[in-house]
Write a protein that holds these residues in place. Structure first.
Motif, PDB file in Angstrom:
ATOM      1  N   ARG A   1       4.939  -7.649   9.614  1.00  0.00           N
ATOM      2  CA  ARG A   1       5.583  -8.699   8.833  1.00  0.00           C
ATOM      3  C   ARG A   1       6.932  -8.159   8.347  1.00  0.00           C
ATOM      4  O   ARG A   1       6.986  -7.170   7.624  1.00  0.00           O
ATOM      5  CB  ARG A   1       4.717  -9.103   7.652  1.00  0.00           C
ATOM      6  CG  ARG A   1       5.237 -10.295   6.850  1.00  0.00           C
ATOM      7  CD  ARG A   1       4.285 -10.622   5.703  1.00  0.00           C
ATOM      8  NE  ARG A   1       2.958 -10.956   6.188  1.00  0.00           N
ATOM      9  CZ  ARG A   1       1.861 -10.960   5.424  1.00  0.00           C
ATOM     10  NH1 ARG A   1       1.957 -10.636   4.135  1.00  0.00           N
ATOM     11  NH2 ARG A   1       0.678 -11.274   5.930  1.00  0.00           N
TER      12      ARG A   1
ATOM     13  N   ASN B   1      10.841  -8.889   6.647  1.00  0.00           N
ATOM     14  CA  ASN B   1      11.709  -9.766   5.864  1.00  0.00           C
ATOM     15  C   ASN B   1      13.051  -9.906   6.565  1.00  0.00           C
ATOM     16  O   ASN B   1      13.760  -8.916   6.750  1.00  0.00           O
ATOM     17  CB  ASN B   1      11.928  -9.187   4.463  1.00  0.00           C
ATOM     18  CG  ASN B   1      10.639  -9.082   3.671  1.00  0.00           C
ATOM     19  OD1 ASN B   1       9.753  -9.908   3.811  1.00  0.00           O
ATOM     20  ND2 ASN B   1      10.526  -8.054   2.842  1.00  0.00           N
TER      21      ASN B   1
ATOM     22  N   GLN C   1      10.651 -14.604   6.396  1.00  0.00           N
ATOM     23  CA  GLN C   1       9.757 -13.644   7.030  1.00  0.00           C
ATOM     24  C   GLN C   1       9.338 -14.072   8.429  1.00  0.00           C
ATOM     25  O   GLN C   1       9.197 -15.269   8.711  1.00  0.00           O
ATOM     26  CB  GLN C   1       8.485 -13.442   6.177  1.00  0.00           C
ATOM     27  CG  GLN C   1       8.709 -12.674   4.880  1.00  0.00           C
ATOM     28  CD  GLN C   1       7.404 -12.406   4.159  1.00  0.00           C
ATOM     29  OE1 GLN C   1       6.512 -13.252   4.133  1.00  0.00           O
ATOM     30  NE2 GLN C   1       7.286 -11.219   3.569  1.00  0.00           N
TER      31      GLN C   1
ATOM     32  N   GLN D   1       6.397 -12.755  11.586  1.00  0.00           N
ATOM     33  CA  GLN D   1       5.147 -11.991  11.667  1.00  0.00           C
ATOM     34  C   GLN D   1       4.602 -11.991  13.087  1.00  0.00           C
ATOM     35  O   GLN D   1       4.766 -12.946  13.845  1.00  0.00           O
ATOM     36  CB  GLN D   1       4.104 -12.598  10.710  1.00  0.00           C
ATOM     37  CG  GLN D   1       2.761 -11.871  10.702  1.00  0.00           C
ATOM     38  CD  GLN D   1       1.867 -12.339   9.583  1.00  0.00           C
ATOM     39  OE1 GLN D   1       2.216 -12.205   8.411  1.00  0.00           O
ATOM     40  NE2 GLN D   1       0.703 -12.883   9.936  1.00  0.00           N
TER      41      GLN D   1
ATOM     42  N   LEU E   1      -1.333  -3.418   7.807  1.00  0.00           N
ATOM     43  CA  LEU E   1      -0.215  -4.346   7.614  1.00  0.00           C
ATOM     44  C   LEU E   1       1.068  -3.527   7.500  1.00  0.00           C
ATOM     45  O   LEU E   1       1.184  -2.658   6.642  1.00  0.00           O
ATOM     46  CB  LEU E   1      -0.419  -5.173   6.341  1.00  0.00           C
ATOM     47  CG  LEU E   1       0.778  -6.036   5.901  1.00  0.00           C
ATOM     48  CD1 LEU E   1       1.100  -7.093   6.951  1.00  0.00           C
ATOM     49  CD2 LEU E   1       0.484  -6.693   4.543  1.00  0.00           C
TER      50      LEU E   1
ATOM     51  N   ARG F   1       4.562  -3.936   6.413  1.00  0.00           N
ATOM     52  CA  ARG F   1       5.396  -4.877   5.651  1.00  0.00           C
ATOM     53  C   ARG F   1       6.798  -4.275   5.543  1.00  0.00           C
ATOM     54  O   ARG F   1       7.047  -3.362   4.769  1.00  0.00           O
ATOM     55  CB  ARG F   1       4.806  -5.109   4.262  1.00  0.00           C
ATOM     56  CG  ARG F   1       5.478  -6.204   3.479  1.00  0.00           C
ATOM     57  CD  ARG F   1       4.930  -6.259   2.060  1.00  0.00           C
ATOM     58  NE  ARG F   1       5.553  -7.313   1.284  1.00  0.00           N
ATOM     59  CZ  ARG F   1       6.762  -7.221   0.730  1.00  0.00           C
ATOM     60  NH1 ARG F   1       7.479  -6.124   0.915  1.00  0.00           N
ATOM     61  NH2 ARG F   1       7.258  -8.218   0.025  1.00  0.00           N
ATOM     62  N   ASP F   2       7.706  -4.801   6.348  1.00  0.00           N
ATOM     63  CA  ASP F   2       9.000  -4.161   6.547  1.00  0.00           C
ATOM     64  C   ASP F   2      10.158  -5.057   6.116  1.00  0.00           C
ATOM     65  O   ASP F   2      10.012  -6.276   5.993  1.00  0.00           O
ATOM     66  CB  ASP F   2       9.198  -3.813   8.033  1.00  0.00           C
ATOM     67  CG  ASP F   2       8.118  -2.880   8.550  1.00  0.00           C
ATOM     68  OD1 ASP F   2       7.795  -1.920   7.831  1.00  0.00           O
ATOM     69  OD2 ASP F   2       7.615  -3.110   9.675  1.00  0.00           O
TER      70      ASP F   2
ATOM     71  N   HIS G   1      -2.001   2.115   0.256  1.00  0.00           N
ATOM     72  CA  HIS G   1      -0.627   1.683   0.430  1.00  0.00           C
ATOM     73  C   HIS G   1       0.276   2.917   0.572  1.00  0.00           C
ATOM     74  O   HIS G   1       0.136   3.870  -0.194  1.00  0.00           O
ATOM     75  CB  HIS G   1      -0.125   0.873  -0.777  1.00  0.00           C
ATOM     76  CG  HIS G   1      -0.649  -0.533  -0.820  1.00  0.00           C
ATOM     77  ND1 HIS G   1      -1.956  -0.840  -1.088  1.00  0.00           N
ATOM     78  CD2 HIS G   1      -0.006  -1.718  -0.622  1.00  0.00           C
ATOM     79  CE1 HIS G   1      -2.114  -2.160  -1.060  1.00  0.00           C
ATOM     80  NE2 HIS G   1      -0.938  -2.721  -0.784  1.00  0.00           N
TER      81      HIS G   1
ATOM     82  N   LEU H   1       5.290  -7.836  -3.909  1.00  0.00           N
ATOM     83  CA  LEU H   1       4.251  -7.743  -2.881  1.00  0.00           C
ATOM     84  C   LEU H   1       3.339  -8.949  -3.061  1.00  0.00           C
ATOM     85  O   LEU H   1       2.641  -9.068  -4.074  1.00  0.00           O
ATOM     86  CB  LEU H   1       3.426  -6.467  -3.064  1.00  0.00           C
ATOM     87  CG  LEU H   1       3.901  -5.178  -2.400  1.00  0.00           C
ATOM     88  CD1 LEU H   1       2.959  -4.044  -2.761  1.00  0.00           C
ATOM     89  CD2 LEU H   1       3.991  -5.347  -0.908  1.00  0.00           C
TER      90      LEU H   1
ATOM     91  N   ARG I   1      -1.951  -9.739   0.319  1.00  0.00           N
ATOM     92  CA  ARG I   1      -1.867  -9.221   1.687  1.00  0.00           C
ATOM     93  C   ARG I   1      -3.235  -8.744   2.178  1.00  0.00           C
ATOM     94  O   ARG I   1      -3.339  -7.818   2.984  1.00  0.00           O
ATOM     95  CB  ARG I   1      -0.838  -8.088   1.741  1.00  0.00           C
ATOM     96  CG  ARG I   1      -1.166  -6.932   0.857  1.00  0.00           C
ATOM     97  CD  ARG I   1       0.060  -6.267   0.226  1.00  0.00           C
ATOM     98  NE  ARG I   1      -0.335  -5.550  -0.981  1.00  0.00           N
ATOM     99  CZ  ARG I   1      -0.469  -6.109  -2.172  1.00  0.00           C
ATOM    100  NH1 ARG I   1      -0.218  -7.384  -2.351  1.00  0.00           N
ATOM    101  NH2 ARG I   1      -0.861  -5.400  -3.204  1.00  0.00           N
TER     102      ARG I   1
ATOM    103  N   THR J   1      -1.866  -0.584   4.111  1.00  0.00           N
ATOM    104  CA  THR J   1      -0.592  -1.314   4.088  1.00  0.00           C
ATOM    105  C   THR J   1       0.559  -0.318   4.004  1.00  0.00           C
ATOM    106  O   THR J   1       0.545   0.582   3.157  1.00  0.00           O
ATOM    107  CB  THR J   1      -0.529  -2.270   2.891  1.00  0.00           C
ATOM    108  OG1 THR J   1      -1.583  -3.233   3.000  1.00  0.00           O
ATOM    109  CG2 THR J   1       0.813  -2.997   2.851  1.00  0.00           C
TER     110      THR J   1
ATOM    111  N   VAL K   1       4.552  -0.148   3.376  1.00  0.00           N
ATOM    112  CA  VAL K   1       5.674  -0.923   2.847  1.00  0.00           C
ATOM    113  C   VAL K   1       6.956  -0.109   3.037  1.00  0.00           C
ATOM    114  O   VAL K   1       7.100   0.981   2.475  1.00  0.00           O
ATOM    115  CB  VAL K   1       5.485  -1.241   1.348  1.00  0.00           C
ATOM    116  CG1 VAL K   1       6.664  -2.065   0.826  1.00  0.00           C
ATOM    117  CG2 VAL K   1       4.166  -1.962   1.125  1.00  0.00           C
TER     118      VAL K   1
END
Length: 897
Positions: A6, A8, A45, A47, A95, A97-98, A137, A217, A220, A228, A230
């Motif tokens: 996912r 941004n 976003q 994905q 996940l 999350r970038d 995380h 956040l 998620r 996760t 990040v």
């Protein structure tokens, strides 16, 4: 195991994001690669999901790619692929999350040499991320220029990351250069707000948080067993946390010292660096320093027309520093020449070069055997033979044939590497030029080392073009359009545009090997420079291209460009007449206006009567090049010069240029069309329609097309070295330029006299973006004090708008110069760079009594004699302690030391 990516990134209609993924067992080096299209998740976003299986940890290497269906842009995010290790045994889901990684983020810029050259040096020790037992995380932040004694930390709205208590933040460790990580446990079904901060280990407390709104956040939860990752894009510094610096700009040839030889030399940068460091300047900016020796006369003083993009100019060699014993007669001649040439108010280019070549040849001839057998010479030749041998042979053949125009060299007209190597083996004259380059490299390398020891960066200048009579054109003519000329469209400083005479680039051919020629060029430049000014960076979007048979810049058009179709012209209600619109508009009623008493002579000898009250140019003057050839040698003859200039104006009085080979179906409107007699003779309705087409062509239709062309090239240039790149983006600037420069991390240039907003008369330095360089003038402009005299109305408007002065003084005082310098220093721009002449303008005792004498170049005059030199020595500058302290106080007051 399900892996969700996912990212941004804000997109618009027509754009899509893709994942470039490689997966394999960790530690084996085995990776399977694939490219996946992501799905639009929401306005910010994208994905994608991927299933993997395994009985051991898996390494993920991946990056994101933007594709724009509107203009064909394919843009990879900045930097090396991301890395993460996932465990299919211990977790059911991961996940990623970038945030999109942009070369334009300040932290990417802080990784360039202009910043890293000031680091303390030594090998950095990196930590290994510790994973607490229940950690689910991993946060990753890229941050360069971390203040001494501080480390990044993570702080947020849950107890596991401090619950916003500054002493309880989760401290991060540096796992790779400028990459910081921390592993924590967080409830993954909660919405959590957080920020990065800076933690002081001695105080055991966070001492500051990043700027801006809290990061978020969202929920998620993908599985009960989930990891996760990040990754966030850079620490958000406030204005006061961002580094700011100041620099001084001066051509090397303009420097003066007791040791120099009638011209500034590389060695003169040493005392300039000492003065700069003492004053608080952290950067010295110079003009191009490559060899321009083409004609062996004063026209070679033009620094933007080099015969090699690599070879350094022998002009800058300090002969006295060569480590070769010579007889007393030589030493006396060296001293006498130096004294005589150094006393001149300006550079006598021809005399300096004659003296330096004679003296260096004497050294070479006296020590040839020792030089050629020396380990240093052989090492230099081994490392640089690829470029230095063709350059050296080019110099030999230039002098043998009496011209650098290599098509006139007979059997040598076409480059042949085997022939070049054979010539080098048989002709010691070749090695004279190799030896000069070795000594120049040695001297400049020593200077750069001294600058770095003083904490001063060196900023160079990359000409947009190459000389058509150059080594580069000889060796690789397929990379250039040799039948075209590069230049610039008309502007306030050159109303007929500029024709630099350079061939334009064959970008399609250059792209075939991934722009290898450009990569090698930037890699070589980074040997000496920490930052670089890219001259006319707009040329990477589109170049102003002039046909070979024309002379004035106004006769060109942009390449590449989307031309106007004949059907479009007709659909706009314009009754297109090829003869009327594409041929010079010459009427009998204009002849006296254009030619005065020469009108009848011009009509009888150079014009053809078209029978409708108009004329066309005869064949012998049908192009501007033919006109110049017809009137060759007329300088000084006012009558013939007037006729020539009038005919040049006639040739340019057209509305459209036909695209060659289009059979009358494609056209480019002529720039500054409104200044032509042809346009002003149209009826009002046709004028309005042609004007609407003109505005659409120059200011609307090309934007997406030019953006795509720039994004094909500039990321390659940006990634070719670790230099800080600064673009000279002045003139007719397309709307897409600022966005492209931001994305590629290239600083813009903001000049007060050349605002980029059409609704203002002058740019306000206070409104400049951080990723920019502000300056009151450039080498192509008059210095501040001379500009103040040029147009009283302009001066009055400037004084009222920028200084709050109703009626300005006639002569610019040191106080007024200081106010303008101070304006620039207070700018939010990363760098404020000042021509040395403008700085000296602050001091009414130090500055030159005649500001017009301080001008370096007049773009409208070509060829121009580039010969400005400081009117006093660097020794006197170093001794002007009052001036130095005054400038330093300004730099300290504005936080630029």
């Amino acid at each position: 195991m399900k892996i969700v990516f996912r990212v941004n990134f804000y997109t618009v209609s027509g754009q899509s994001l893709w994942l470039k993924l490689a997966v394999g067992p960790d530690g084996t080096g085995i990776l399977m690669r694939q490219v996946l299209e992501l799905k639009w998740l929401n306005e910010g976003q994208w994905q994608g999901e991927f299933e993997v299986e395994g009985t051991a940890p898996l390494l993920l290497q991946y990056s994101y790619q933007l594709r724009d269906g509107r203009n064909g842009v394919v843009l990879d995010e900045w930097g090396a692929p991301r890395r993460a290790v996932v465990d299919p045994v211990g977790d059911d889901a991961a996940l990623m999350r970038d945030s999109w990684r942009s070369a334009g983020s300040p932290d990417r810029v802080f990784e360039t040499k202009v910043f890293t050259m000031r680091s303390k040096g030594g090998k950095r020790d990196f930590a290994k991320l510790v994973m607490p037992e229940k950690a689910n995380h991993v946060f990753e932040l890229e941050m360069a220029e971390v203040p001494d004694g501080l480390t990044p930390c993570l702080l947020g709205g849950v107890s596991e990351i401090g619950d916003w208590r500054w002493h309880a933040a989760a401290r991060m460790v540096e796992v790779r250069e400028n990459v910081w990580q921390v592993a924590v446990f967080l409830p993954d079904d909660w919405r959590i707000e957080y920020k990065y901060g800076l933690f002081d280990a001695k105080k055991k407390c966070t001492v500051g948080l990043e700027d801006g709104e809290n990061r978020v956040l969202e929920s998620r939860a993908l599985s009960d067993r989930q990891m996760t990752f990040v990754t966030d894009e850079c620490y958000r510094r406030s204005e006061v946390q961002l580094p700011h610096g100041a620099g001084v700009a001066v051509p090397v040839f303009s420097l003066r010292s007791a040791e120099s030889h009638g011209v500034g030399e590389f060695a003169d940068l040493v005392p300039l660096a000492d003065w700069s460091a003492d004053t608080g300047f952290r950067l010295i900016q110079i003009l191009p320093i490559n060899d321009t020796t083409s004609s062996h006369d004063w026209t070679d003083s033009y620094p933007y027309s080099a015969i090699s993009t690599v070879a350094l100019h022998p002009l800058y060699l300090r002969i006295a520093d060569l480590d070769y014993k010579m007889p007393a007669a030589f030493t006396n001649e060296l001293a006498a020449d130096g004294k005589r040439l150094n006393e001149l108010p300006e550079v006598d280019y021809e005399a300096v070069m004659e003296s330096k070549l004679k003296l260096t040849r004497a050294v070479y001839d006296a020590h040839k055997a020792k030089i050629l057998k020396g380990a240093a010479f052989r090492e230099f030749l081994d490392e640089n033979g690829g470029w230095v041998l063709p350059y050296a042979v080019f110099c030999v053949k230039r002098d043998e044939y009496g011209t650098a125009d290599f098509p006139q060299w007979g059997e040598w007209a076409e480059f042949d590497r085997e022939r070049v190597e054979a010539e080098a083996a048989a002709n010691d004259e070749v090695f004279y030029h190799v030896w000069l380059q070795m000594e120049l490299d040695r001297q400049l390398g020593a200077v750069v080392k001294h600058l770095h020891a003083k904490g001063v960066a060196l900023k160079g200048d990359l000409p947009i073009g190459i000389d058509r009579e150059s080594v580069d054109a000889w060796v690789a003519p397929h990379l250039f359009k040799m039948d075209c000329q590069a230049g610039a469209p008309p502007d306030a400083f050159a109303i007929k545009g500029q024709n630099w005479g350079f061939p334009t680039y064959n970008w399609e051919e250059m792209a075939k090997d991934g722009y290898a020629w450009w990569k090698a060029r930037f890699e070589r430049l980074s040997r000496y420079f920490d930052a670089y000014r890219i001259d006319h960076i707009l040329g990477f979007f589109r170049i102003w291209q002039i046909p070979e048979d024309q002379v004035e810049g106004i006769m060109g058009w942009f390449d590449p460009a989307v031309p106007v179709k004949i059907d479009e012209i007709r659909e706009r209600g314009i009754e297109f007449d090829y003869e009327r619109f594409c041929k010079p508009w010459i009427r009998e009623t204009q002849l006296f206006e254009r030619f005065g008493d020469a009108a009848w002579e011009v009509r009888d000898h150079h014009l053809v009567d078209t029978g409708d009250g108009g004329f066309q140019l005869k064949e012998h003057v049908s192009t501007q090049k033919k006109i110049m050839e017809c009137f060759a040698g007329c300088e000084g003859d006012e009558w013939r010069t007037g006729i020539r200039n009038g005919l040049l104006n006639c040739a340019s009085d057209v509305l459209f240029f036909e695209v060659e080979g289009s059979n009358g179906t494609l056209f480019h409107p002529r720039c500054s069309i409104h200044m032509t007699r042809s346009f002003n003779a149209l009826d009002d309705e046709t004028k309005a329609r042609v004007d609407a087409l003109y505005v659409d062509y120059f200011f609307r239709r090309q934007e997406d097309f030019w953006q795509a062309r720039a994004l094909e090239k500039l990321p390659v240039m940006r990634g070719a070295s670790d230099m800080l790149l600064c673009g000279e983006d002045l003139g007719m600037v397309p709307d897409c330029v600022p966005g492209v420069l931001r994305e590629t991390g290239i600083l813009s240039l903001e000049i007060q006299r050349m605002p980029k907003k059409s609704e203002v008369d002058f740019a306000d330095p206070a409104a400049a973006p951080y990723m920019s360089v502000v300056s009151p003038s450039t080498h192509d402009m008059s210095v501040l004090r001379a500009w103040w005299r040029e147009d009283r109305n302009v001066t009055r408007n400037f004084a009222r708008q920028l200084l709050g002065v109703h009626e300005p003084e006639w002569e610019m005082s040191g106080e007024t110069v200081t106010r303008i310098i101070h304006q620039h220093l207070r700018s939010p721009a990363m760098w404020a760079v000042f021509p040395l002449q403008d700085l000296l303008g602050m001091d009414e005792q130090l500055r030159h009594p005649e500001p017009e004498a301080e001008r370096i170049n007049v773009p409208a005059i070509h060829p121009y004699y580039w010969r400005y030199r400081m009117h006093f020595g660097l020794e006197e500058l170093a001794g002007a302690s009052g001036f130095r302290e005054r400038v330093r106080r300004l730099l300290e007051l504005t936080g630029r030391v």
